[in-house]
Design a protein around this motif. Structure first.
Motif: not given
Length: 727
Positions: A280-289, A327-339
């Motif tokens: 796997l090279e491309h993964l999208s988890l956009a808008h997942c809880h 990697l796609d993490l759109s709409g997941t409310n990713l905080p600065s610490t996680a980034l």
């Protein structure tokens, strides 16, 4: 973009020989077909095509083009190149192929191509068609995506597609019915071995159906399961070891996995599915809880079957760091610490990162990411509302190899953030739409930097930047003239004809131009007419005597000039200079009339056109647009209240390729227009006749019954329904 097609297909049929019984050979007997994923000609499988010429010549009734010095041309052997292009009224043979059907063909073991089998005394055009259809099956259609509705009527089509070795499909309208089961079984049998890309987006299917389908696709490289919540609702997907082994063998070569919008995705189901895709090279988890609590599941022995945690995702990233590039993490409310934790993963070298709508990300976190992931080539920070100018400065200085940058809806971004943009020499596309404090002045200055603009910049979006002025647009157009292909200036309402004239003169390669709601554009701007004596209106001037009180001097009407004193308008480049246009949006440019539209809208390759809210557009203009733009596939004419059945009856005959049509609030249209559309537009899939007072509900239902392939008909408040009472 369900999406239409990711790419279009151009097919060139190069003849190194053509022989028919009893005729002298034109050349040696070999055919070569090249399929390449670049426009401009249309997809070969959906429209009739014609053989056109470059200067025109005729050979036994066949129009052909000889390209001296072109690809494959050899003067000593008389090679002729036949190029397929969209039909037009000027083509001598506009309907060469009425419908393309594949026919099986095999190459002999000794190599070389078999001699085409022609019927006795064939017509030249039919001979070309037969040879083309035979050779089409030799090449897998890897760049064409077929959208297949799950219905019993699709079974025959699926069987015929197997002979073309179709490798890209999207399934729509999946549910738990028997039709879905039959279609999935048919796809598994006929298409499964050839599939490289499979989309099940938003489908409702059982685990048994999913496993049966996936195990038949041994060469799958792209899998889209976004919105397939029924698969993950129980939390038991792939919980049997023997099932996991079967799926792992099928997904051994999977490169891209889309798990967006899965509300029931949990650590356990994610781990089982991702373990089946070791490459796997491309993964999208956009808008997942996703849970970002650092203490959650800290001491758990097993992965959670109810919650998807960032801690589990981080473990996955550490395991796959050497392979994962997108990697796609759109709409997941990713905080600065996680980034920051994501950027620090050892061995992780991302090339594409999408964080749309992650509103808690800080400018400092973005700066740290740019330092840690300097290999990024695509970054999307749209909607990250906490970001300020420092974020764009950090991106410009830290990501020197960046090619695509999207920073839409950043309400705190100003011109100061563009000061270092000249460092992005590899930039291909820039999107700063809806950044209301951006005026474009600093961006224009960057283009005047000694090194000049980024040499590969092809797309620029400045939509809804209400501070954008003519001066900035003129500088941008002059600086980007050699490369820019997409320009979006929608809702930049301060722009005038000066901007349009600069665009027409400086951007000849433009394929997409959006000027919606630029209300100051007039007929003169489209026609390229400039009045040298015209003075710019700087607004009312303050009086010296009453300036402190805020009084304005009265605006005196201009004195009329005598006929001998009138200054003639000078000609400047008109919109017709943009011969490569494929999309044009003039929505709500309310000062435009038939005067310019009939003279300027002559683009044979134009596919998308919006003339909505042009209140002065009449039947005369509509017919002229139809003649000048015969290749339209998407057309929007909502709120054009002066259009009538008579105009549509003439115009619709030019739009055989129309797929999407918006006629909402065209109150003079009646059911006669639906009859004309039904007869002429056989490719239509989406129609909007909402709030058309002259069209009844019964007429809409009859239209749908006559054209079952029209998948969407918007008909709200037709027939003069009372909108106020309905609300």
């Amino acid at each position: 973009m369900a999406e239409s097609l990711p790419q279009e297909v151009r097919v060139e049929l190069t003849s190194l020989g053509l022989r028919s019984p009893g005729k002298r050979p034109v050349c040696p007997l070999v055919f070569r077909v090249t399929i390449c994923p670049q426009p401009p000609p249309p997809p070969i499988y959906s429209h009739s095509l014609s053989l056109r010429n470059g200067p025109r010549g005729r050979q036994r009734g066949v129009v052909w083009k000889r390209e001296a010095g072109g690809p494959g041309f050899k003067s000593h052997s008389g090679v002729r190149t036949f190029r397929l292009s969209p039909p037009s009224s000027s083509a001598p043979y506009p309907q060469v192929f009425s419908r393309l059907e594949s026919r099986s063909r095999r190459t002999p073991p000794g190599g070389g191509a078999q001699e085409p089998k022609f019927p006795q005394n064939p017509r030249p055009l039919e001979s070309i068609k037969l040879v083309f259809l035979e050779l089409l099956c030799l090449f897998p259609q890897t760049d064409v995506r077929y959208i297949i509705p799950v219905a019993s009527a699709s079974l025959t089509s699926i069987k015929s597609l197997s002979r073309r070795q179709v490798s890209c499909i999207s399934l729509t309208n999946m549910d738990s019915s028997s039709d879905t089961s039959n279609v999935l079984q048919s796809i598994s049998y006929f298409l499964g071995p050839h599939l490289h890309s499979l989309s099940l987006r938003g489908g409702t299917l059982t685990e048994a159906s999913f496993v049966a389908l996936i195990t038949s696709c041994s060469g799958l490289q792209v899998l889209d399961l976004s919105g397939c919540n029924s698969l993950f609702m129980s939390g038991m997907l792939l919980d049997q070891p023997e099932t996991v082994q079967q799926v792992r063998e099928a997904l051994a070569n999977l490169r891209e996995l889309n798990l967006a919008n899965l509300h029931y995705l949990a650590d356990a189901s994610f781990n089982r599915l991702s373990s089946c895709a070791p490459k796997l090279e491309h993964l999208s988890l956009a808008h997942c809880h996703i849970t970002f609590d650092p203490h959650h599941n800290l001491f758990a022995q097993q992965a959670s079957s109810a919650i998807l945690s960032f801690r589990n995702i981080l473990c996955f990233l550490k395991e796959r760091a050497s392979r994962l590039v997108a990697l796609d993490l759109s709409g997941t409310n990713l905080p600065s610490t996680a980034l920051q934790a994501l950027g620090q993963v050892v061995g992780l070298h991302l090339q594409e990162l999408t964080l749309r709508g992650c509103r808690d990300i800080s400018t400092e976190a973005v700066a740290a990411l740019c330092h840690q992931q300097q290999g990024l080539t695509s970054l999307d920070l749209s909607g990250c509302s906490e970001l300020v100018d420092g974020a764009l400065l950090a991106v410009s200085r830290g990501l020197r190899g960046l090619r695509h940058l999207r920073m839409e809806k950043l309400q705190r971004l100003t011109d100061a953030g563009f000061a270092a943009l000249h460092g992005l020499r590899e930039l291909r596309s820039l999107d700063v739409a809806e950044c209301c404090l951006v005026s474009g002045r600093e961006l224009a200055k960057v283009l005047e930097f000694p090194k000049g603009p980024p040499p590969h910049l092809t797309s620029l979006r400045l939509a809804y930047c209400s501070l954008l002025k003519d001066k900035s647009v003129i500088s941008l157009a002059q600086g980007l003239g050699s490369s820019l292909k997409v320009l979006d200036l929608s809702s930049c309402m301060s722009l005038t004809n000066s901007s349009l004239l600069a665009i027409s003169a400086s951007l000849p390669q433009l394929t997409v131009l959006r000027l919606a709601w630029c209300k100051e554009i007039t007929d003169s701007g489209l026609l390229g007419l400039v009045d040298p004596g015209e003075k710019k209106d700087k607004g009312p001037k303050l009086s010296r005597n009453f300036g402190d009180m805020g009084f304005f001097l009265p605006q005196l009407p201009p004195e009329p000039l005598a006929p001998s004193q009138e200054t003639p308008k000078q000609l400047a480049p008109s919109l017709l200079m943009l011969r490569a246009l494929q999309e044009l949006d003039l929505t709500a440019c309310s000062k435009l009339t038939d005067t310019s539209l009939t003279q300027v809208l002559k683009f044979p390759c134009l596919k998308r056109l919006s003339l909505s809210l042009l209140l002065e557009l009449t039947d005369t203009g509509l017919v002229a647009v139809a003649r000048g733009c015969p290749s339209l596939e998407h057309l929007a004419l909502s709120h054009c209240s002066r259009l009538s059945d008579r105009g549509w009856d003439q115009a619709v005959n030019f739009w055989k390729r129309l797929q999407h049509l918006n006629l909402s609030s065209c109150n003079q249209l009646t059911e006669q227009t639906l009859v004309s559309i039904r007869k002429a537009c056989r490719q239509l899939t989406v129609l909007d006749v909402s709030m058309c007072q002259g069209i009844s509900v019964a007429a809409v239902r009859h239209f749908q019954a006559q054209l079952p392939h029209v998948t969407c008909v918007q008909s709200r408040f037709v027939g003069g329904a009372d909108l106020a009472m309905s609300l």
